[in-house]
Design a protein around this motif. Structure first.
Motif, PDB file in Angstrom:
ATOM      1  N   ARG A 240       0.893  -1.046   0.027  1.00 41.07           N
ATOM      2  CA  ARG A 240      -0.033   0.124   0.077  1.00 41.07           C
ATOM      3  C   ARG A 240       0.880   1.117   0.078  1.00 41.07           C
ATOM      4  O   ARG A 240       0.368   2.353   0.047  1.00 41.07           O
ATOM      5  CB  ARG A 240      -0.851   0.003   1.145  1.00 41.07           C
ATOM      6  N   MET A 241       2.313   0.892   0.114  1.00 41.72           N
ATOM      7  CA  MET A 241       3.123   2.394   0.595  1.00 41.72           C
ATOM      8  C   MET A 241       3.468   3.052  -0.619  1.00 41.72           C
ATOM      9  O   MET A 241       4.140   4.339  -0.563  1.00 41.72           O
ATOM     10  CB  MET A 241       4.188   1.698   1.331  1.00 41.72           C
ATOM     11  N   ALA A 242       3.775   2.526  -1.905  1.00 41.07           N
ATOM     12  CA  ALA A 242       4.494   3.049  -3.000  1.00 41.07           C
ATOM     13  C   ALA A 242       3.644   3.992  -3.815  1.00 41.07           C
ATOM     14  O   ALA A 242       4.170   5.234  -4.344  1.00 41.07           O
ATOM     15  CB  ALA A 242       5.098   1.920  -3.950  1.00 41.07           C
ATOM     16  N   TRP A 243       2.282   4.047  -3.749  1.00 42.67           N
ATOM     17  CA  TRP A 243       1.462   4.494  -4.725  1.00 42.67           C
ATOM     18  C   TRP A 243       1.297   5.983  -4.769  1.00 42.67           C
ATOM     19  O   TRP A 243       1.371   6.704  -5.868  1.00 42.67           O
ATOM     20  CB  TRP A 243       0.265   3.920  -5.058  1.00 42.67           C
ATOM     21  N   ASP A 244       1.203   6.558  -3.505  1.00 42.62           N
ATOM     22  CA  ASP A 244       0.957   8.122  -3.437  1.00 42.62           C
ATOM     23  C   ASP A 244       2.185   8.727  -3.859  1.00 42.62           C
ATOM     24  O   ASP A 244       2.408   9.829  -3.898  1.00 42.62           O
ATOM     25  CB  ASP A 244       0.340   8.327  -2.030  1.00 42.62           C
ATOM     26  N   GLY A 245       3.208   7.945  -3.985  1.00 40.59           N
ATOM     27  CA  GLY A 245       4.386   8.640  -4.467  1.00 40.59           C
ATOM     28  C   GLY A 245       4.755   8.791  -5.801  1.00 40.59           C
ATOM     29  O   GLY A 245       5.629   9.426  -6.365  1.00 40.59           O
ATOM     30  N   PHE A 246       3.699   8.305  -6.617  1.00 44.12           N
ATOM     31  CA  PHE A 246       3.697   8.483  -7.961  1.00 44.12           C
ATOM     32  C   PHE A 246       2.774   9.668  -8.314  1.00 44.12           C
ATOM     33  O   PHE A 246       1.905   9.694  -9.139  1.00 44.12           O
ATOM     34  CB  PHE A 246       3.213   7.365  -8.924  1.00 44.12           C
ATOM     35  N   ASP A 247       3.138  10.885  -7.642  1.00 34.27           N
ATOM     36  CA  ASP A 247       2.292  11.991  -7.610  1.00 34.27           C
ATOM     37  C   ASP A 247       2.636  12.806  -8.979  1.00 34.27           C
ATOM     38  O   ASP A 247       3.780  12.869  -9.435  1.00 34.27           O
ATOM     39  CB  ASP A 247       2.715  12.983  -6.551  1.00 34.27           C
ATOM     40  N   PRO A 248       1.826  13.466  -9.545  1.00 35.20           N
ATOM     41  CA  PRO A 248       2.208  14.121 -11.004  1.00 35.20           C
ATOM     42  C   PRO A 248       3.120  15.092 -10.619  1.00 35.20           C
ATOM     43  O   PRO A 248       4.029  15.309 -11.682  1.00 35.20           O
ATOM     44  CB  PRO A 248       0.793  14.852 -11.356  1.00 35.20           C
ATOM     45  N   SER A 249       3.462  15.635  -9.768  1.00 35.95           N
ATOM     46  CA  SER A 249       4.593  16.700  -9.287  1.00 35.95           C
ATOM     47  C   SER A 249       5.917  15.848  -9.662  1.00 35.95           C
ATOM     48  O   SER A 249       6.926  16.789  -9.533  1.00 35.95           O
ATOM     49  CB  SER A 249       4.501  17.140  -7.951  1.00 35.95           C
ATOM     50  N   THR A 250       5.932  14.461  -9.535  1.00 35.49           N
ATOM     51  CA  THR A 250       7.354  13.841  -9.802  1.00 35.49           C
ATOM     52  C   THR A 250       7.710  13.640 -10.920  1.00 35.49           C
ATOM     53  O   THR A 250       8.679  12.999 -11.468  1.00 35.49           O
ATOM     54  CB  THR A 250       7.205  12.634  -8.866  1.00 35.49           C
ATOM     55  N   LYS A 251       6.729  13.928 -12.068  1.00 32.59           N
ATOM     56  CA  LYS A 251       6.968  13.708 -13.352  1.00 32.59           C
ATOM     57  C   LYS A 251       8.118  14.312 -13.783  1.00 32.59           C
ATOM     58  O   LYS A 251       8.990  13.542 -14.883  1.00 32.59           O
ATOM     59  CB  LYS A 251       5.812  14.147 -14.209  1.00 32.59           C
ATOM     60  N   ASP A 252       8.732  15.375 -13.690  1.00 32.94           N
ATOM     61  CA  ASP A 252       9.798  16.060 -14.008  1.00 32.94           C
ATOM     62  C   ASP A 252      10.960  16.120 -13.168  1.00 32.94           C
ATOM     63  O   ASP A 252      11.681  17.231 -13.058  1.00 32.94           O
ATOM     64  CB  ASP A 252       9.500  17.435 -14.519  1.00 32.94           C
ATOM     65  N   THR A 253      10.960  15.094 -12.099  1.00 32.31           N
ATOM     66  CA  THR A 253      11.912  15.168 -10.921  1.00 32.31           C
ATOM     67  C   THR A 253      13.202  15.019 -11.638  1.00 32.31           C
ATOM     68  O   THR A 253      13.472  14.394 -12.488  1.00 32.31           O
ATOM     69  CB  THR A 253      11.584  14.042  -9.847  1.00 32.31           C
TER      70      THR A 253
END
Lengths: 154, 154
Positions: B76-89
């Motif tokens: 359950r722990m990884a998914w909220d980390g794929f936030d759109p804000s991380t697209k251009d990290t």
């Protein structure tokens, strides 16, 4: 069997970090990465609770309960990564040699942290905000006590 | 209150990575680090099970049960980390843009993985070795299916 093929393919696909050998034969760098991952996730779920306890974020009992439950599992995951074979690792780590020269004290610090998390889980079921905040504080204190002694200062 | 002092000190002591703000304001680099930590730990507890299912390590039902229980929380722990804000990290990541252009399919892959882990938890309580091995294979397949589509190949 078909799933063996899948697994063989997966082992390739997953790539770096996958070690199918026993723990004692695992690369020190992998163990360091894994124990740091456990610390990263502990902080992920503790950070918002610290913010609540400090009044920097609105109190949310559901988040406290969920994060406490997660921490109750995460708090078992870091320790086997502090294997003596990682003492001279080339990986970047702030782990101090005192971890291996004072194993009983290190173990005690782990147990103290795990007990504090258990108390937090219990408090999270009480419906008592002050009790939950105090339990969050106690978890934080147990983190700090271990870091003070066993982790390099920055 | 005393624990506030402790927490303030701890926030300093914990240093890098601690973000007390709401999730949406969290730094993309921190979210990438956290989601990668979840993947690292999933692999830590899946690796030995893959080895058992492939016959590369002796079968141990207790390890299967313990790891399955851990995975049932880790999944359950990884998914909220794929936030759109991380697209251009600027962080190093193999996450593909298709994660954000096909959110329903990405969500479906997560659910598929979580269901496979739930099946593994059930199988681990059955005492049936073949059933457990098949369930491990199904979890591996769900990892691979998601990686095939959403993760950069090396």
């Amino acid at each position: 069997m078909r799933f063996k093929l899948i697994l063989a393919g997966l082992a390739l696909a997953l790539g770096a970090g996958l070690t199918l050998t026993a723990h004692s034969q695992m690369k020190p760098e992998v163990m360091v990465k894994q124990r740091q991952a456990a610390m990263t996730l502990q902080l992920k779920y503790l950070g918002p609770l610290f913010a609540m306890a400090q009044g920097k974020a609105p109190f949310n009992a559901e988040t406290v309960a969920r994060n406490a439950a997660y921490l109750d599992v995460l708090d078992r995951m870091a320790w086997d990564g502090f294997d003596p074979s990682t003492k001279d690792t080339t990986a970047t780590t702030r782990a101090l040699p005192v971890i291996w020269s004072e194993p009983a004290k290190f173990k005690e610090a782990q147990t103290h942290f795990q007990s504090a998390v258990s108390e937090l889980v219990a408090a999270s079921k009480s419906g008592d905000e002050a009790k939950m905040k105090a339990a969050i504080g106690a978890v934080g204190k147990s983190c700090g006590a271990c870091h003070d002694h066993f982790r390099e200062k920055r």
